[in-house]
Design an enzyme around this catalytic site. Structure first.
Site, short mmCIF file in Angstrom:
data_model
loop_
_atom_site.label_atom_id
_atom_site.label_comp_id
_atom_site.label_asym_id
_atom_site.label_seq_id
_atom_site.Cartn_x
_atom_site.Cartn_y
_atom_site.Cartn_z
N THR A 98 -24.29 -8.50 2.29
CA THR A 98 -23.32 -9.14 1.34
C THR A 98 -22.79 -7.84 0.68
OG1 THR A 98 -23.17 -10.67 -0.42
CG2 THR A 98 -25.03 -9.15 -0.58
N LYS B 82 -20.46 -5.65 4.27
CA LYS B 82 -20.23 -6.37 5.30
C LYS B 82 -19.28 -5.39 6.24
CE LYS B 82 -20.22 -10.91 2.96
NZ LYS B 82 -19.60 -11.99 2.97
N GLY C 265 -17.46 -21.99 -4.82
CA GLY C 265 -17.99 -20.93 -3.74
C GLY C 265 -19.35 -21.54 -3.40
#
Lengths: 274, 274
Positions: B71, B75, B246
């Site tokens: 995360t 990334k 989200g």
């Protein structure tokens, strides 16, 4: 679902070993941590000895990871991954737990305390007693030291490896003159007969002592955890002895390990990049 | 106690990030693994970017560890810790999950699939639709690619960083001629208005589009997970739009990530010593 689930703020305490599937600390110590209200888990890491130094070094950079448990066969190699050691771990030359400290990993060996606490919880106090200890390796060294520190009158040590046996006796004799000498496979006359070798894990293993000479007044303990009741314990019980299995040692040890992992110097050092 | 407890045979899937406390995958994906009858756990690892390459390399030697989730902000850096990449991850230049493969870590990027699956589960199919996408970074690139692959009629991309915006448009236009061009902050006339930037996490952030021009017939989606209902979604709902937060993206993604981690090439390669 009830019970433990990891979250983003869970702190990690891996246990490293090879093999690893047999270890009981992930379940047992995670449960103790939960009971103490701490969001942390003991998780297994299966790693070969050659990869151990690099793993210990790299995990110093993981900020939610404040300590590791160490099991067979890594207890000796883990000494060299530590920046500092407790006196007991240095004496024994083996480490079964490390925690984060300002200079790196700080290692301890709680095997002796676990064994002797387990004996006490099973009704046997070592103070003033005569002990036959089989095994002069890492576990045996830790147990012998702890028994003498807690006032055992005399510890006789038996090991098929005579060099190792004599080296341990010499080291202990410096600190406890007259308290330690050579033993044999004959358990006659001892208050406690303690096996600190892996003998009993394999069906083909010989018995660590001459069980035909055991008396019902003696206490017999064995560090083997698999099988749950090793042959030495079966034979001792058949003769009316009180006994402690490896599980007794493990249960006492779990609380000691948790205490060590949670001690306060643990959050101060990160060798990793900040 | 009921529920999950780690054991000696638990397999590990760490999630690496900095910070880490906000991640939801440890709880959510451990639960999915348990539901599938697999003794494995997602555990957080808080590590700085500079320590990432060494961590990925070292964890290849941990034999009960077959993959990692990645995360923010790792990334992009994780691409360089991979031996191989899926076509999608290579296109996007970012990885959010890796698993063990014969040559090392094999990386994928499931952000696009998670976003578009989430939209579908919330009643919006992208096929034939006109989309305004805000954000040409890692997440935006993955989402734009996935939408075009699933048949979106046209994707207009808006980003304050015009160089980044134009680079992404050029890359996508090679594969989807006529399917992608520049957008602006004006959402008028689009079927879907999608935010793939972090705008909305901080109270001081500007809104990603001019919300005064939103119509109730439009669908509005936002990749921000904290706050749970970011300002763009609040404004869209006030105007009668259908929305996805989200969380909608995360829930769809959790199953995709689990599938990827458990795929079959994972137990074949150990760079560590055997």
């Amino acid at each position: 679902m009830n019970g433990f689930l990891p979250s983003g703020s869970t702190r990690l305490f891996p246990v490293v070993g090879d093999p690893i599937a047999q270890v009981r600390s992930p379940g047992a110590i995670t449960r103790i941590l939960e009971r103490r209200g701490i969001d942390a888990a003991v998780v297994p890491m299966h790693v070969a000895q050659a990869d151990l130094p690099r793993l210990f070094d790299t995990l110093l950079a993981v900020r939610n990871l404040d300590g590791l448990l160490v099991t067979i066969p890594h207890k000796h190699a883990a000494v060299f991954a530590c920046a500092t050691l407790t006196e007991g771990a240095a004496f024994v030359g083996a480490v079964n737990v490390v925690r984060r400290a300002p200079s790196g990993w700080h290692g301890d060996n709680t095997d002796g305390r676990g064994y002797v606490d387990g004996l006490a919880q099973n009704g046997f106090a070592v103070i003033g007693k005569r002990v036959l200890l089989v095994g002069a390796g890492g576990a045996g060294s830790a147990i012998a030291l702890e028994m003498l520190e807690r006032g055992a009158a005399q510890v006789l040590i038996h090991d098929r490896d005579e060099t190792r046996r004599d080296a341990l006796i010499a080291k202990l004799a410096e600190r406890f003159p007259g308290g330690v000498t050579r033993g044999s496979a004959d358990p006659s006359g001892f208050d406690l007969v303690a096996n600190a070798t892996p003998m009993g894990m394999q069906p083909s293993d010989p018995l660590p002592v001459d069980v035909s000479r055991l008396q019902s007044s003696q206490f017999v303990a064995c560090a083997v955890t698999k099988p749950e009741v090793p042959p030495l314990i079966t034979e001792a019980r058949r003769r009316g002895c009180r006994t402690m299995t490896g599980a007794g040692m493990f249960d006492a040890q779990a609380e000691i390990l948790t205490d060590f992992l949670l001690e306060e110097d643990m959050k101060t050092a990160y060798r990793g990049t900040c």
